[in-house]
Write a protein that holds these residues in place. Structure first.
Motif, PDB file in Angstrom:
ATOM      1  N   TYR A  41      28.894  22.229-168.373  1.00 17.54           N
ATOM      2  CA  TYR A  41      28.670  22.915-169.640  1.00 17.54           C
ATOM      3  C   TYR A  41      28.686  21.930-170.805  1.00 17.54           C
ATOM      4  O   TYR A  41      28.789  22.322-171.957  1.00 17.54           O
ATOM      5  N   GLU A  42      28.581  20.647-170.497  1.00 15.54           N
ATOM      6  CA  GLU A  42      28.587  19.597-171.518  1.00 15.54           C
ATOM      7  C   GLU A  42      27.300  18.768-171.446  1.00 15.54           C
ATOM      8  O   GLU A  42      27.308  17.577-171.711  1.00 15.54           O
ATOM      9  N   MET A  43      26.193  19.393-171.076  1.00 18.42           N
ATOM     10  CA  MET A  43      24.930  18.673-170.924  1.00 18.42           C
ATOM     11  C   MET A  43      24.208  18.494-172.247  1.00 18.42           C
ATOM     12  O   MET A  43      23.243  17.755-172.326  1.00 18.42           O
ATOM     13  N   GLY A  44      24.659  19.176-173.280  1.00 15.69           N
ATOM     14  CA  GLY A  44      24.002  19.062-174.569  1.00 15.69           C
ATOM     15  C   GLY A  44      24.838  19.661-175.678  1.00 15.69           C
ATOM     16  O   GLY A  44      25.869  20.286-175.429  1.00 15.69           O
ATOM     17  N   ASP A  45      24.359  19.432-176.905  1.00 11.92           N
ATOM     18  CA  ASP A  45      24.961  20.056-178.080  1.00 11.92           C
ATOM     19  C   ASP A  45      24.180  21.307-178.458  1.00 11.92           C
ATOM     20  O   ASP A  45      24.726  22.272-178.977  1.00 11.92           O
ATOM     21  N   ILE A  46      22.873  21.236-178.204  1.00 14.61           N
ATOM     22  CA  ILE A  46      21.966  22.351-178.457  1.00 14.61           C
ATOM     23  C   ILE A  46      21.378  22.769-177.122  1.00 14.61           C
ATOM     24  O   ILE A  46      20.911  21.925-176.346  1.00 14.61           O
ATOM     25  N   TYR A  47      21.397  24.059-176.868  1.00 10.58           N
ATOM     26  CA  TYR A  47      20.860  24.593-175.620  1.00 10.58           C
ATOM     27  C   TYR A  47      19.744  25.584-175.912  1.00 10.58           C
ATOM     28  O   TYR A  47      19.915  26.483-176.749  1.00 10.58           O
ATOM     29  N   PHE A  48      18.633  25.424-175.234  1.00 15.22           N
ATOM     30  CA  PHE A  48      17.586  26.433-175.169  1.00 15.22           C
ATOM     31  C   PHE A  48      17.661  26.998-173.763  1.00 15.22           C
ATOM     32  O   PHE A  48      17.442  26.284-172.787  1.00 15.22           O
ATOM     33  N   ILE A  49      18.018  28.279-173.666  1.00 15.91           N
ATOM     34  CA  ILE A  49      18.220  28.912-172.369  1.00 15.91           C
ATOM     35  C   ILE A  49      17.104  29.941-172.150  1.00 15.91           C
ATOM     36  O   ILE A  49      16.946  30.876-172.943  1.00 15.91           O
ATOM     37  N   GLY A  50      16.353  29.768-171.066  1.00 19.69           N
ATOM     38  CA  GLY A  50      15.211  30.630-170.774  1.00 19.69           C
ATOM     39  C   GLY A  50      15.460  31.539-169.584  1.00 19.69           C
ATOM     40  O   GLY A  50      16.179  31.190-168.652  1.00 19.69           O
ATOM     41  N   PHE A  51      14.820  32.690-169.623  1.00 15.18           N
ATOM     42  CA  PHE A  51      15.032  33.706-168.590  1.00 15.18           C
ATOM     43  C   PHE A  51      13.793  34.573-168.428  1.00 15.18           C
ATOM     44  O   PHE A  51      12.977  34.674-169.320  1.00 15.18           O
ATOM     45  N   VAL A  60      21.992  37.462-163.539  1.00 13.17           N
ATOM     46  CA  VAL A  60      23.435  37.240-163.625  1.00 13.17           C
ATOM     47  C   VAL A  60      23.723  35.746-163.805  1.00 13.17           C
ATOM     48  O   VAL A  60      24.626  35.374-164.561  1.00 13.17           O
ATOM     49  N   GLU A  61      22.951  34.882-163.153  1.00 21.23           N
ATOM     50  CA  GLU A  61      23.171  33.442-163.272  1.00 21.23           C
ATOM     51  C   GLU A  61      23.010  32.968-164.719  1.00 21.23           C
ATOM     52  O   GLU A  61      23.824  32.194-165.225  1.00 21.23           O
ATOM     53  N   VAL A  62      21.980  33.467-165.406  1.00 20.87           N
ATOM     54  CA  VAL A  62      21.767  33.104-166.807  1.00 20.87           C
ATOM     55  C   VAL A  62      22.902  33.645-167.668  1.00 20.87           C
ATOM     56  O   VAL A  62      23.459  32.926-168.506  1.00 20.87           O
ATOM     57  N   LEU A  63      23.259  34.890-167.460  1.00 20.35           N
ATOM     58  CA  LEU A  63      24.323  35.507-168.260  1.00 20.35           C
ATOM     59  C   LEU A  63      25.657  34.793-168.050  1.00 20.35           C
ATOM     60  O   LEU A  63      26.396  34.549-169.007  1.00 20.35           O
ATOM     61  N   ASP A  64      25.961  34.439-166.799  1.00 17.84           N
ATOM     62  CA  ASP A  64      27.207  33.712-166.518  1.00 17.84           C
ATOM     63  C   ASP A  64      27.220  32.348-167.198  1.00 17.84           C
ATOM     64  O   ASP A  64      28.229  31.940-167.760  1.00 17.84           O
ATOM     65  N   TYR A  65      26.089  31.650-167.137  1.00 16.12           N
ATOM     66  CA  TYR A  65      26.029  30.323-167.758  1.00 16.12           C
ATOM     67  C   TYR A  65      26.209  30.442-169.277  1.00 16.12           C
ATOM     68  O   TYR A  65      26.985  29.690-169.869  1.00 16.12           O
ATOM     69  N   LEU A  66      25.515  31.407-169.873  1.00 14.26           N
ATOM     70  CA  LEU A  66      25.664  31.627-171.320  1.00 14.26           C
ATOM     71  C   LEU A  66      27.119  31.891-171.685  1.00 14.26           C
ATOM     72  O   LEU A  66      27.625  31.363-172.670  1.00 14.26           O
ATOM     73  N   GLY A  67      27.778  32.715-170.896  1.00 15.17           N
ATOM     74  CA  GLY A  67      29.159  33.077-171.177  1.00 15.17           C
ATOM     75  C   GLY A  67      30.134  31.931-171.017  1.00 15.17           C
ATOM     76  O   GLY A  67      31.263  31.999-171.498  1.00 15.17           O
ATOM     77  N   SER A  68      29.706  30.867-170.340  1.00 20.82           N
ATOM     78  CA  SER A  68      30.577  29.717-170.108  1.00 20.82           C
ATOM     79  C   SER A  68      30.428  28.624-171.156  1.00 20.82           C
ATOM     80  O   SER A  68      31.247  27.702-171.203  1.00 20.82           O
ATOM     81  N   LEU A  69      29.387  28.696-171.977  1.00 22.51           N
ATOM     82  CA  LEU A  69      29.173  27.683-173.011  1.00 22.51           C
ATOM     83  C   LEU A  69      30.127  27.921-174.180  1.00 22.51           C
ATOM     84  O   LEU A  69      30.327  29.060-174.598  1.00 22.51           O
ATOM     85  N   GLN A  70      30.693  26.828-174.695  1.00 22.57           N
ATOM     86  CA  GLN A  70      31.604  26.937-175.833  1.00 22.57           C
ATOM     87  C   GLN A  70      31.309  25.830-176.830  1.00 22.57           C
ATOM     88  O   GLN A  70      31.089  24.682-176.461  1.00 22.57           O
TER      89      GLN A  70
END
Length: 177
Positions: A41-51, A60-70
């Motif tokens: 979850y430290e691969m970037g400062d800015i994330y563009f997440i596509g689905f 669920v994989e996208v939603l879980d990843y989104l929920g883990s970013l801080q």
């Protein structure tokens, strides 16, 4: 700032958007990859997440990843076969956005129509009867129109979305100086 583009694509539509978005990101400090079980979850400062959209949400994989970013800046992008409707796109965005934790900065979303597998059209055809003929015909028409997307204009609009985000971030950075 490092920018990460991660995406989940079932039919190739979202991958096309991801590549257009990646091209539009300024500078060299960027990366793109399919979302495939990453736990970093430290691969970037800015994330563009596509689905891709399924029943008004993302996988669920996208939603879980989104929920883990801080503590990140996050923008969403996606494709939706059903309906080329900004109100529906907004509802999808809202359904997914709730998974983004409050300590992140939400940058917005870009959605466009995307082609669907032919099995969907076949399913619509089997559903047709005297009571629902008008509705099913509308669904078939939507399916046929979706076959043309994402098109060149959709890709240009995705790139404008990225450009607008970076211009906004630059203005914010200048106002802090």
């Amino acid at each position: 700032m490092k920018t990460q583009v991660l995406y989940k694509s079932r039919t190739g539509n979202t991958e096309k958007l991801a590549k257009a978005i990646f091209e539009a990101i300024p500078g060299q400090c960027k990366d793109i990859a399919p979302l495939d079980g990453q736990i970093n979850y430290e691969m970037g400062d800015i994330y563009f997440i596509g689905f891709w959209t399924d029943r008004g949400s993302a996988s669920v994989e996208v939603l879980d990843y989104l929920g883990s970013l801080q503590g990140k800046k996050i923008a969403l992008f996606g494709t939706c076969g059903m309906g080329n409707n900004p109100d529906y796109y907004k509802k999808i965005e809202e359904n997914i956005r709730v998974f983004i934790e409050d300590d992140n900065e939400y940058l917005g979303a870009y959605m466009c129509q995307g082609k669907m597998p032919i099995s969907v059209r076949e399913k619509y055809g089997r559903m047709k009867n005297a009571e629902n003929e008008k509705m099913v015909n509308a669904m078939l028409h939507n399916f046929d129109m979706a076959m043309l997307h994402p098109d060149a204009e959709d890709l240009r609009a995705a790139q404008r979305f990225v450009k607008d985000i970076y211009e906004k971030l630059e203005r914010e950075e200048q106002s802090y100086e």
